[in-house]
Design an enzyme around this catalytic site. Structure first.
Site: not given
Length: 277
Positions: A53, A111
């Protein structure tokens, strides 16, 4: 889960630490400092970020500027598949600690499972070692199916504390949530608002019945199902209203109506690589 929870309610993770059942997601939000600051001012105690991110620095700054002790704010980050592998993961953990500028990370997730079995297990091993070293409090996964978690079990490692998946009434991922429940893994829900799919007539009808917003119905459904939703928003008013879900309970009849909206993976509205090889 009992229905009389509050914004301070938590899940006891297998690692022994407690994770808030509700938090703020900051995916694809390059400027998330103000959102995190507002959330922490209004009772949120979990911020979910990731290396992918590119906003870990802002999350860490918001946590420090909140005036809250670090022990009261649960910070999650993640390592993306392109960075998986034992040595890469060890370096990535230190990099996240540096960017967040905090002494430890409450939860570190893999992730996604797209790197393949060998690298998945190497990454998990490195995360477990970081937990033993005190850099990480709990280790988990994201976008994992039961098959991916079976690899961890068969390797003799402790099972993940958390599995974070796309989860909302239109994509309920029942096989995965059943696996999580059977193995003591907390299911955390990303995209719990289904990217603002508020036009569904069933959701609208139930929202009117309870005098609530459609978003609040979706989030209340999630926590009554025993999930841990992390809605994303950068709008202060929305961040506040998303947390206003503790003064009502959806009836079993209305929960059944929402449960019936499931379309399986066909209802997915996000990146959902749970079938990765």
């Amino acid at each position: 889960m009992a229905s009389n929870f509050t914004i301070t309610s938590t899940f006891k993770l297998r690692s022994g630490n407690e994770m808030p059942i509700f938090g703020l997601g900051v995916a694809a939000t390059s400027d998330c400092y103000e959102a995190c600051k507002v959330a922490l001012q209004h009772g949120y105690r979990l911020i979910d970020t990731a290396q992918y991110y590119f906003n870990e620095e802002q999350v860490g700054k918001a946590v420090r500027d909140s005036g809250l002790p670090k022990e009261e704010v649960f910070v999650t980050t993640k390592i993306f598949s392109s960075d998986h592998g034992y040595e890469n993961t060890k370096a990535a953990i230190d990099k996240s600690l540096s960017k967040l500028n905090i002494s430890y990370i409450d939860l570190f997730l893999i992730h996604d499972p797209k790197s393949g079995k060998q690298k998945r297990l190497e990454t998990y091993k490195a995360l477990l070692e970081a937990k033993q070293a005190g850099k990480v409090r709990a280790v988990g996964v994201s976008n994992y199916s039961g098959r991916h978690m079976d690899e961890i079990k068969e390797a003799g490692y402790e099972m993940p504390s958390v599995n974070q998946i796309e989860l909302h009434p239109f994509c309920q991922q029942k096989e995965i949530t059943a696996y999580d429940n059977a193995h003591g893994v907390v299911t955390q829900a990303f995209c719990p608002l289904a990217r603002a799919r508020f036009d569904n007539p069933v959701i609208q009808e139930i929202a009117q019945k309870y005098h609530k917003e459609s978003a609040q119905i979706l989030l209340r459904w999630s926590i009554q199902r025993g999930f841990a939703p992390i809605p994303k928003s950068s709008q202060p008013a929305r961040i506040k209203s998303n947390a206003d879900i503790y003064d009502f309970v959806i009836s079993q009849e209305d929960m059944a109506k929402i449960n019936a909206l499931d379309k399986g993976k066909a209802g997915s509205i996000s990146w959902n690589p749970v079938d990765a090889a």
